[in-house]
Design a protein around this motif. Structure first.
Motif, PDB file in Angstrom:
ATOM      1  N   PHE A   1       0.828  -1.213   0.000  1.00 32.88           N
ATOM      2  CA  PHE A   1       0.000   0.000   0.000  1.00 32.88           C
ATOM      3  C   PHE A   1       0.861   1.262   0.000  1.00 32.88           C
ATOM      4  CE2 PHE A   1      -0.668  -0.487   4.809  1.00 32.88           C
ATOM      5  CZ  PHE A   1      -0.167   0.751   5.197  1.00 32.88           C
TER       6      PHE A   1
ATOM      7  N   SER B   1      -6.332   3.384  -1.531  1.00 31.71           N
ATOM      8  CA  SER B   1      -7.585   3.066  -0.821  1.00 31.71           C
ATOM      9  C   SER B   1      -8.277   1.864  -1.465  1.00 31.71           C
ATOM     10  CB  SER B   1      -8.499   4.285  -0.734  1.00 31.71           C
ATOM     11  OG  SER B   1      -9.288   4.441  -1.869  1.00 31.71           O
TER      12      SER B   1
ATOM     13  N   TRP C   1      -6.997  -1.121   0.226  1.00 34.02           N
ATOM     14  CA  TRP C   1      -7.653  -1.319   1.525  1.00 34.02           C
ATOM     15  C   TRP C   1      -9.011  -1.999   1.349  1.00 34.02           C
ATOM     16  CZ3 TRP C   1      -6.045  -0.630   6.568  1.00 34.02           C
ATOM     17  CH2 TRP C   1      -4.740  -0.168   6.690  1.00 34.02           C
TER      18      TRP C   1
ATOM     19  N   GLY D   1      -8.514  -4.915   3.547  1.00 33.28           N
ATOM     20  CA  GLY D   1      -8.962  -4.393   4.839  1.00 33.28           C
ATOM     21  C   GLY D   1     -10.204  -5.076   5.376  1.00 33.28           C
TER      22      GLY D   1
ATOM     23  N   TRP E   1     -13.891   4.173   1.741  1.00 34.50           N
ATOM     24  CA  TRP E   1     -12.415   4.160   1.688  1.00 34.50           C
ATOM     25  C   TRP E   1     -11.843   5.450   1.121  1.00 34.50           C
ATOM     26  CZ3 TRP E   1     -10.462   0.744   4.707  1.00 34.50           C
ATOM     27  CH2 TRP E   1     -11.047  -0.509   4.853  1.00 34.50           C
TER      28      TRP E   1
END
Lengths: 347, 347
Positions: free
Chosen positions: B180, B209, B212, B216, B243
């Motif tokens: 990332f 993002s 993520w 995530g 996000w």
């Protein structure tokens, strides 16, 4: 456009060519002079009832599947006629990297899993006169093609073995493919797919392979340093020697073309979005194979689909190599996979 | 350098400032005029035995932790003096975005979890004269700081509750943070960290993002369309509204600075690499909290460390929000977390 030496028979072995002519794609465009390249092992018998179809995964070519074929193994070329079709976008069959203008590179049309399967259907019926496949199997995008076959031509498939793939791409899987596509597109030389030479896009290819390092394997794999078992000396050595070495010679447009197919894989488009109806129509004996630790096609996703297939069983391949358990990096995976294929061929 | 309106007290509430002076970092450099910004809730009692330290996660500020504090809840400001320290790189404490040249932006030195904890130790001892913390807790990088405290100052920590984090960053987790970070650095305007205005780097922030979105949360979250529960209308709406909306206002250098700390979190550096020795020295009663579905800090990784801590228990928070179960998107997570904190404060 520079010819990419990666997509050569020197590296991938000899192929045969099936001419599809003006091939109309599911999304509407036509590829003129469309080609399906394929390999075969063994001989078709007189009754034409010993054929196995074994499409390959995303990023692969038929060569990637040849390791499963061998005398004395379930996929025995002395007994079966095994056809290894190339998928569109693989660099041998019609692909962004080998199609002349106006459909070259970034202008290659959108192809679907359905297009691959229609082309394969034409190959086995028109070229070989085969009416029934004893077995269709495949891993990952090969599994997507397997499902498409079993749903689309239920009377032609006796047994289906999709390994580590789903019949309908899940939303998380869709996000994942989008993320690695965007990594390829992020290359400063990508030029909307109109680069002259894929080697100019090595920054995007490396960024993309880094993501495979994160999502392609599992946490436990890295914790146990499983890469040591196959001769890598450090985490960095594995990233460069395994992922970068695999992906760097490839063409980003080819990967993106195959990725689009992956993202849009969905057999329920044949039944107005009703996945249960689509899978419920499968007549083949089906072994749904899930790989432990697979972050692309988690066991739960594979099992949910398996339960919708009438004559089906769930089988699990246990491997720290997660989605890449198919590569048989240890004898254990080979044993587990051969056992499933033996059962499938003797069901 | 343009002042970034995101890092303002208008958005994050008032902070207090603790001046660290010339602060020597673990990696060797010195931040001159170094600052630790923090918030407090409640009052320190005369015996100074009601203090709780609650550092925040990567990308956050003390505000992110305030939702856990409230009258009648375990972290009750009528009973406890709760200190919320900002971590270096958060945009309020010394960070790439607020440090003058020559340590501005891409030249901000490498800081460690250890530096955060040393700064916090100075805050609570020099500023408040606190000799023992009743509780230290934190989520994710807050958990990393919690472990660092418990290992480094074992006699000062009565109870420790690391949520969804590890004492030593695992190799897979390291790869994830690198991936990332590289997405942020891939922005065409990143300029090695010397952009004038973070808004110029929105392409990299969006790419970041997107990752993520993949790592995530978990596969099941997306399959069940759990985002509908919090008012998003589609997968795309969730990606942008959740996000992108969260990350786009931030400073890429700040995120990278905190990411470097995350990647290098390892309490075993105090014991020559022996994690068992490091964790074995913890004297605090410790509740190691793992979140189901967490792809950053899987339950197995948390449990493996828990077993090395003498007076410890493993607790599980069950949530489809995976690592973000901490945000208490449904009442269930709040109940589960409050229960753990209640037990910790009454152990």
């Amino acid at each position: 456009m520079v010819v990419n030496p990666y997509y050569s028979e020197d590296l991938h072995g000899p192929h045969q060519t099936f001419e599809l002519g003006d091939f109309k794609l599911e999304m509407g465009e036509i590829i003129r002079g469309c080609k399906l390249l394929y390999k075969t092992h063994g001989k078709l018998n007189q009754k034409k009832d010993n054929a196995i179809l074994f499409p390959h995964m995303w990023s692969g070519t038929p060569k990637a599947m040849e390791g499963f074929i061998g005398k004395g193994r379930p996929l025995d070329p002395e007994k079966y006629f095994i056809i290894l079709p190339g998928q569109f976008g693989n660099g041998f069959s019609s692909s962004p990297s080998n199609t002349p203008t106006p459909h070259d590179r970034g202008a290659f049309p959108k192809v679907t899993i359905g297009d691959d399967v229609v082309a394969q259907h034409r190959l086995i019926t028109e070229q070989f006169g085969i009416e029934e496949l004893q077995l269709i199997l495949g891993w990952s995008m090969g599994a997507q093609q397997t499902y498409e076959w079993a749903v689309r031509f239920p009377d032609m498939v006796k047994c289906a073995v999709p390994f580590a793939g789903t019949a309908r791409t899940t939303p998380h899987n869709y996000l994942w493919v989008t993320a690695f596509e965007d990594a390829l597109k992020s290359d400063p030389n990508f030029n909307d797919g109109f680069f002259e030479d894929a080697r100019l896009c090595h920054v995007g290819l490396r960024r993309h392979s880094q993501l495979w390092g994160v999502m392609g394997l599992c946490q436990e794999f890295y914790k146990k340093e499983t890469w040591r078992d196959v001769g890598f000396s450090s985490l960095e050595d594995f990233q460069h020697g395994f992922w970068d070495a695999y992906f760097l010679p490839m063409d980003p447009n080819n990967l993106i073309c195959m990725g689009w197919k992956w993202k849009h894989g969905d057999v329920s488009r044949h039944t107005c979005g009703d996945l249960r109806a689509a899978l419920g129509g499968i007549k083949a004996k089906t072994y749904v194979v899930a790989f432990t630790h697979d972050m692309f096609f988690p066991m739960a996703d594979c099992e949910a689909e398996q339960k919708m297939i009438p004559d089906s069983e769930l089988r699990i391949v246990n491997s720290l190599w997660a989605h890449f358990g198919m590569f048989c990096m240890s004898p254990s995976e080979k044993e587990q996979i051969d056992k499933i294929l033996f059962d499938a061929l003797h069901a």
